[in-house]
Enzyme design. Structure first.
Site, mmCIF file in Angstrom:
data_model
loop_
_atom_site.group_PDB
_atom_site.id
_atom_site.type_symbol
_atom_site.label_atom_id
_atom_site.label_comp_id
_atom_site.label_asym_id
_atom_site.label_seq_id
_atom_site.Cartn_x
_atom_site.Cartn_y
_atom_site.Cartn_z
ATOM 1 N N TYR A 118 -39.641 48.801 -46.699
ATOM 2 C CA TYR A 118 -39.770 49.282 -47.984
ATOM 3 C C TYR A 118 -40.859 49.999 -48.523
ATOM 4 O O TYR A 118 -41.723 50.328 -47.750
ATOM 5 C CB TYR A 118 -39.605 47.922 -48.702
ATOM 6 C CG TYR A 118 -40.917 47.120 -48.770
ATOM 7 C CD1 TYR A 118 -41.337 46.177 -47.554
ATOM 8 C CD2 TYR A 118 -41.695 47.008 -50.058
ATOM 9 C CE1 TYR A 118 -42.533 45.647 -47.712
ATOM 10 C CE2 TYR A 118 -42.888 46.244 -50.030
ATOM 11 C CZ TYR A 118 -43.299 45.630 -48.898
ATOM 12 O OH TYR A 118 -44.298 44.621 -49.201
ATOM 13 N N LEU A 162 -51.850 47.413 -43.290
ATOM 14 C CA LEU A 162 -51.105 48.437 -43.875
ATOM 15 C C LEU A 162 -51.843 49.487 -44.223
ATOM 16 O O LEU A 162 -53.041 49.069 -44.848
ATOM 17 C CB LEU A 162 -50.285 47.752 -45.015
ATOM 18 C CG LEU A 162 -49.315 48.680 -45.577
ATOM 19 C CD1 LEU A 162 -47.834 48.591 -44.569
ATOM 20 C CD2 LEU A 162 -48.784 48.478 -46.798
ATOM 21 N N LYS A 212 -44.490 48.715 -43.029
ATOM 22 C CA LYS A 212 -44.023 48.092 -44.166
ATOM 23 C C LYS A 212 -42.668 47.562 -44.073
ATOM 24 O O LYS A 212 -41.869 47.977 -44.720
ATOM 25 C CB LYS A 212 -44.262 49.128 -45.513
ATOM 26 C CG LYS A 212 -44.444 48.359 -46.900
ATOM 27 C CD LYS A 212 -45.150 49.248 -47.808
ATOM 28 C CE LYS A 212 -45.234 48.781 -49.252
ATOM 29 N NZ LYS A 212 -46.164 47.494 -49.233
ATOM 30 N N GLU A 267 -56.982 42.551 -44.001
ATOM 31 C CA GLU A 267 -56.423 42.970 -45.368
ATOM 32 C C GLU A 267 -56.406 41.746 -46.308
ATOM 33 O O GLU A 267 -56.841 40.800 -45.532
ATOM 34 C CB GLU A 267 -55.423 43.913 -45.263
ATOM 35 C CG GLU A 267 -54.187 43.324 -44.592
ATOM 36 C CD GLU A 267 -53.086 44.205 -44.639
ATOM 37 O OE1 GLU A 267 -53.066 45.082 -45.308
ATOM 38 O OE2 GLU A 267 -52.100 43.862 -43.627
HETATM 39 N N1 PMP Z 1 -51.485 45.693 -47.568
HETATM 40 C C1 PMP Z 1 -50.302 44.853 -47.664
HETATM 41 C C2 PMP Z 1 -50.201 43.581 -46.718
HETATM 42 C C3 PMP Z 1 -49.649 45.029 -48.731
HETATM 43 O O1 PMP Z 1 -48.516 44.409 -48.849
HETATM 44 C C4 PMP Z 1 -49.931 46.165 -49.857
HETATM 45 C C5 PMP Z 1 -49.052 46.444 -50.806
HETATM 46 N N2 PMP Z 1 -48.803 45.555 -51.754
HETATM 47 C C6 PMP Z 1 -51.138 46.790 -49.426
HETATM 48 C C7 PMP Z 1 -51.956 46.336 -48.308
HETATM 49 C C8 PMP Z 1 -51.542 47.968 -50.435
HETATM 50 O O2 PMP Z 1 -50.793 49.214 -49.959
HETATM 51 P P1 PMP Z 1 -50.660 50.151 -51.429
HETATM 52 O O3 PMP Z 1 -51.947 50.492 -51.851
HETATM 53 O O4 PMP Z 1 -50.019 51.209 -50.836
HETATM 54 O O5 PMP Z 1 -49.934 49.457 -52.553
#
Ligand code: PMP
Length: 279
Positions: free
Chosen positions: A31, A201, A145, A177
């Site tokens: 996603y 991610l 993702k 993270e």
């Molecule tokens: N890490 C994880 C596990 C996430 O689910 C997300 C998004 N909610 C992020 C990092 C941040 O990614 P982005 O800046 O692309 O929203």
């Protein structure tokens, strides 16, 4: 709310997916969440690149190239009656008799929905949020993702049960993270960002913050960050497409830095807001 499902637009209450969809039975899909400001999909190219990487990571043929996705997404954005959108896009390996192995000839299920985008208010930014620390017990491909979010769900709930907003995850003594965000630290005016690897991610907001720091000569180190460094940080922030840059002002019940948004967070948010206006 108008959603998109396999080539058709419909009210969300009418959208139906067969129970044999591999997303439902196996969590077999990927996603994206794309923030839309004033009907402009922010960093769309980067989101579509990450979608392609996620598809490659699970060996799913992406049903559309970037140009076709762009047309589809722009058309979808135009159909919503609100300008700032949280656009959710999901692809699964489709409908097939339940079996772990890849099905022959299944067609991917494509789904999109948009909700009004709610970003932190200036007051919420200044106050920041509380976080807890916990062990990162996820798999070794956190760079995909994946819609299979059970580990993230359980990790996030640890924070909620403690009255906090986010869980900061540590693997082998190093910060990876958040349960649904990337995490930055600041020490002595220098931004510390964790290494972009298979254990986190690659957030589009994370990349944007690093790009803005480099372009504006804000001191930055991208490297492994130990748990001790996180606990001794002057500032901690979480970043995501919907939370943008949000200070973490309490960790495990202890105050972080001044206990409110720090100067580096303020500077980076101002730069980020500028980018949102110009694309
Ligand atoms: N890490 C994880 C596990 C996430 O689910 C997300 C998004 N909610 C992020 C990092 C941040 O990614 P982005 O800046 O692309 O929203």
């Amino acid at each position: 709310m108008t959603v998109y499902l396999n080539g058709e637009y419909m009210p969300i209450g009418e959208a139906r997916v067969p129970v044999l969809d591999r997303g439902f039975l196996l969590g077999d899909g990927v996603y994206e969440v794309i923030p839309v400001y004033g009907r402009h999909a922010f960093r769309l190219e980067q989101h579509l690149l990450r979608l392609q990487n996620s598809c490659d990571g699970i060996r799913l043929d992406n049903p559309h190239n970037a140009a076709a996705w762009t047309t589809l997404i722009q058309d979808f954005i135009g159909r919503q009656d609100f300008a700032n959108q949280n656009l959710y896009l999901q692809l699964t390996r489709g409908v097939a008799k339940r079996d772990h192995a890849f099905p022959q000839g299944a067609t991917p299920t494509i789904f999109m929905m948009a909700n009004p985008l709610v970003t932190p208010t200036p007051e919420q930014f200044e106050a920041g949020v509380a976080a807890v620390s916990t062990t990162d017990n996820r798999w070794q491909r956190c760079d995909i993702k994946s819609i299979a979010l059970l580990a993230n769900v359980l990790l996030r709930q640890i924070a909620v049960d403690a009255g906090a907003t986010e869980s900061i995850l540590f693997r082998d003594g190093y910060m990876t993270e958040g349960a649904a965000s990337n995490i930055f630290a600041v020490k002595g005016g220098t931004i510390l960002a964790p290494l972009r690897n298979h254990l986190m991610l690659p957030g589009i907001t994370y990349d944007t913050v690093i790009e803005l720091a480099r372009a504006n000569n804000v001191p930055l180190e991208v490297r492994e960050i130990s748990e001790a460094e996180v606990r001794a940080a002057d500032e901690l922030w979480l970043t995501s497409s919907t939370k943008e840059i949000l200070p973490i002002t309490r960790l495990d019940g202890r105050v972080v830095g001044s206990g409110t948004a720090g100067p580096v967070a303020r500077r980076m948010l101002a730069l980020y807001q500028g980018l949102k206006r110009t694309g």
